[in-house]
Design an enzyme around this catalytic site. Structure first.
Site, mmCIF file in Angstrom:
data_model
loop_
_atom_site.group_PDB
_atom_site.id
_atom_site.type_symbol
_atom_site.label_atom_id
_atom_site.label_comp_id
_atom_site.label_asym_id
_atom_site.label_seq_id
_atom_site.Cartn_x
_atom_site.Cartn_y
_atom_site.Cartn_z
ATOM 1 N N ARG A 198 0.819 -1.216 0.000
ATOM 2 C CA ARG A 198 0.000 0.000 0.000
ATOM 3 C C ARG A 198 0.854 1.268 0.000
ATOM 4 O O ARG A 198 0.668 2.150 -0.838
ATOM 5 C CB ARG A 198 -0.919 0.014 1.231
ATOM 6 C CG ARG A 198 -1.921 -1.114 1.327
ATOM 7 C CD ARG A 198 -2.913 -1.130 0.184
ATOM 8 N NE ARG A 198 -3.668 0.106 0.108
ATOM 9 C CZ ARG A 198 -4.168 0.591 -1.037
ATOM 10 N NH1 ARG A 198 -3.952 -0.024 -2.174
ATOM 11 N NH2 ARG A 198 -4.880 1.700 -1.038
ATOM 12 N N ILE A 199 1.790 1.374 0.928
ATOM 13 C CA ILE A 199 2.614 2.574 1.012
ATOM 14 C C ILE A 199 3.600 2.632 -0.151
ATOM 15 O O ILE A 199 3.804 3.696 -0.756
ATOM 16 C CB ILE A 199 3.366 2.627 2.366
ATOM 17 C CG1 ILE A 199 2.366 2.642 3.532
ATOM 18 C CG2 ILE A 199 4.271 3.852 2.436
ATOM 19 C CD1 ILE A 199 1.388 3.801 3.516
ATOM 20 N N ARG A 231 -6.507 -9.011 16.404
ATOM 21 C CA ARG A 231 -6.405 -8.688 14.978
ATOM 22 C C ARG A 231 -6.764 -9.862 14.075
ATOM 23 O O ARG A 231 -6.897 -9.694 12.867
ATOM 24 C CB ARG A 231 -5.002 -8.170 14.644
ATOM 25 C CG ARG A 231 -4.708 -6.822 15.265
ATOM 26 C CD ARG A 231 -3.496 -6.177 14.658
ATOM 27 N NE ARG A 231 -3.089 -4.985 15.391
ATOM 28 C CZ ARG A 231 -2.185 -4.121 14.975
ATOM 29 N NH1 ARG A 231 -1.581 -4.318 13.823
ATOM 30 N NH2 ARG A 231 -1.865 -3.068 15.696
ATOM 31 N N THR A 262 -6.118 -2.491 8.200
ATOM 32 C CA THR A 262 -4.919 -2.607 7.361
ATOM 33 C C THR A 262 -4.704 -4.061 6.957
ATOM 34 O O THR A 262 -5.388 -4.971 7.433
ATOM 35 C CB THR A 262 -3.665 -2.112 8.114
ATOM 36 O OG1 THR A 262 -3.396 -3.008 9.196
ATOM 37 C CG2 THR A 262 -3.860 -0.700 8.654
ATOM 38 N N CYS A 298 2.115 6.471 10.705
ATOM 39 C CA CYS A 298 1.145 7.440 10.197
ATOM 40 C C CYS A 298 0.502 8.202 11.346
ATOM 41 O O CYS A 298 0.279 9.423 11.249
ATOM 42 C CB CYS A 298 0.088 6.744 9.347
ATOM 43 S SG CYS A 298 -0.790 5.407 10.191
#
Length: 480
Positions: free
Chosen positions: A138-139, A333, A318, A288
């Protein structure tokens, strides 16, 4: 002519002016490495409507709409100057000119305001600095978009991407993921694939895709890469020992897009980027959320003093979470990300002290992951050393977003119906929601939106520009 006709005629006139601005902005960027801004928002490669929308947005932060009829004379004045690499903010030029009482012409005032970027004062254009992306998630893909966007200047050049080979059509699939994004939309430009040479060609930039399972396997000089900055987007290594594996032939510096451990410096651009030592080879861009809360924390501490605080982040899910309930090494998670709110930990509060050591206040933090794919909000609850009012805090933060050294990090919105999706694509690391802000005496509660993908990626690229020496000064300079 009716009133409606008058309004439409005015719109068409402004469209015509915006059209005439586009080639000027493009030439300044390509030929002189000058980035034209409007209240910290780049106007490079923007459409007519985008330029007009950016001018209108100034109404939210400056209190009144800014018209292209006001800014075009300043842009036109720039064309006659011997400019060097720089960033020039038309919004600030217009505002400071309006406040100036000396009776100077627009041309005289502009020449004076940007004098540091002209003639004998101007910086020399540097050769493009090679950049390598290690990981392409993603980044990584958003950083790639930003680097490609900025390559029309002369600062940074994305030369390679390092990934593990996932098998058939790997190159084509990775190019497709760069071309289309479910959250951030289509890539602005053209992408082709050269399978014979393992290259993705994006807007004329040849990007070699290097397949490797381990950093120690790669000699980057074999690909014509030298003195490069490698951006590790995997998060697999977070301490100095692990990240040092990237210091291979052709790589000069390593930048981590996650909080660094041990003695790895955590850098939040706008706050402590000036502390980076020239010989430092390994740097972290923190998280972030750290990038979202540290700039407003710094601003509030400078004005009011912060005694203590707590940050609660309501964070989009995420890739680290599961789509459906399944095993995960973390307790919660593993539960389905799109179906649940998930209480989890955040290291952002503890990372504050690394990025902002002068802040003596104790900051605690916790986080809840929620079923949205992007944009998060940090609720910053502060006990201040000074009593104040809501009006004073909002006026102060609005001015910070307009004129302070933190104006690229802190944005400000007065939209009464703002919701998370409104901030997809924001280039700021933190957006103050004026309507949600609460202040009573020495207690202030700030609601801070942030695009945890794109806004953070912009911060990463700013740090890359800093350590490359291509982060050019912005004019006009803030008032002393």
């Amino acid at each position: 002519m009716t009133v409606n006709d008058d309004v439409f005629t005015d719109w068409k006139n402004r469209e015509e002016i915006a059209e005439s601005m586009i080639p000027i902005i493009g030439r300044l960027h390509r030929e002189k490495d000058v980035t034209v801004l409007l209240h910290s928002r780049s106007l490079v490669n923007k459409s007519v409507v985008s330029i007009l929308k950016t001018h209108r947005f100034a109404r939210q932060i400056a209190g009144e709409e800014l018209s292209v009829t006001e800014t075009f004379p300043f842009l036109n004045a720039l064309t006659s100057l011997d400019l060097g690499p720089s960033q020039i903010d038309l919004g600030m030029l217009a505002a400071t000119y309006k406040a100036d009482s000396r009776g100077l012409s627009v041309e005289e005032f502009t020449a004076e305001a940007v004098a540091g970027a002209t003639g004998d004062n101007k910086l020399e254009r540097r050769d493009a600095r090679d950049v390598v992306l290690y990981g392409f998630g993603r980044i990584g893909r958003l950083v790639a978009r930003l680097l490609i966007e900025k390559a029309s200047g002369n600062g940074l050049r994305l030369k390679a991407i390092v990934v593990r080979n996932s098998g058939g059509d790997d190159l084509v699939k990775r190019a497709s993921l760069l071309r289309r994004d479910s959250i951030h939309g289509q890539f602005q430009g053209t992408i082709t694939v050269d399978e014979a040479n393992n290259k993705i060609i994006a807007n004329g930039n040849e990007i070699t895709v290097i397949y490797s399972n381990d950093p120690s396997e790669v000699d980057y000089t074999e690909y014509g890469i030298k003195d490069a900055i490698l951006i590790d987007n995997t998060g697999r290594w977070r301490d100095r020992e692990g990240l040092s594996k990237h210091l291979r032939p052709g790589i000069a510096k390593v930048l981590l897009t996650a909080p660094g451990k041990g003695d790895v410096p955590n850098i939040v651009h706008g706050v402590n980027h000036d502390t980076i030592k020239p010989d430092e080879q390994i740097i972290s861009c923190a998280s972030c959320t750290t990038n979202a809360i540290v700039p407003p924390l710094k601003a509030m501490d400078e004005k009011y003093g912060v005694l203590r605080g707590h940050v609660e982040t309501v964070h989009s899910f995420t890739n680290d979470q599961n789509l459906l309930d399944n095993y995960h090494k973390a307790d919660r998670r593993g539960r389905s990300a799109p179906l649940n709110m998930v209480i989890t930990e955040t290291g952002a509060a503890s990372a504050v002290t690394k990025a902002l050591p002068e802040l003596k206040a104790k900051i605690t933090g916790s986080s809840i992951r929620v079923p949205v794919p992007d944009v998060s909000i940090a609720i910053l609850n502060l006990q201040l050393a000074t009593e104040t009012t809501r009006e004073d805090v909002l006026e102060y933060l609005r001015n910070v977003s307009l004129t302070s050294p933190l104006k690229r990090q802190i944005d400000f919105t007065t939209a009464p119906d703002a919701v998370s999706s409104d901030f997809i694509g924001s280039r700021h690391s933190s957006i103050v929601d004026a309507g949600a802000t609460k202040v009573e005496g020495d207690n202030a509660i700030l609601y801070l939106w942030y695009d945890n993908e794109f806004g953070y990626s912009c911060q990463v690229v700013r740090v890359v520009q800093t350590i490359s020496g291509v982060e050019y000064p912005t004019y006009p300079l803030p008032a002393a």
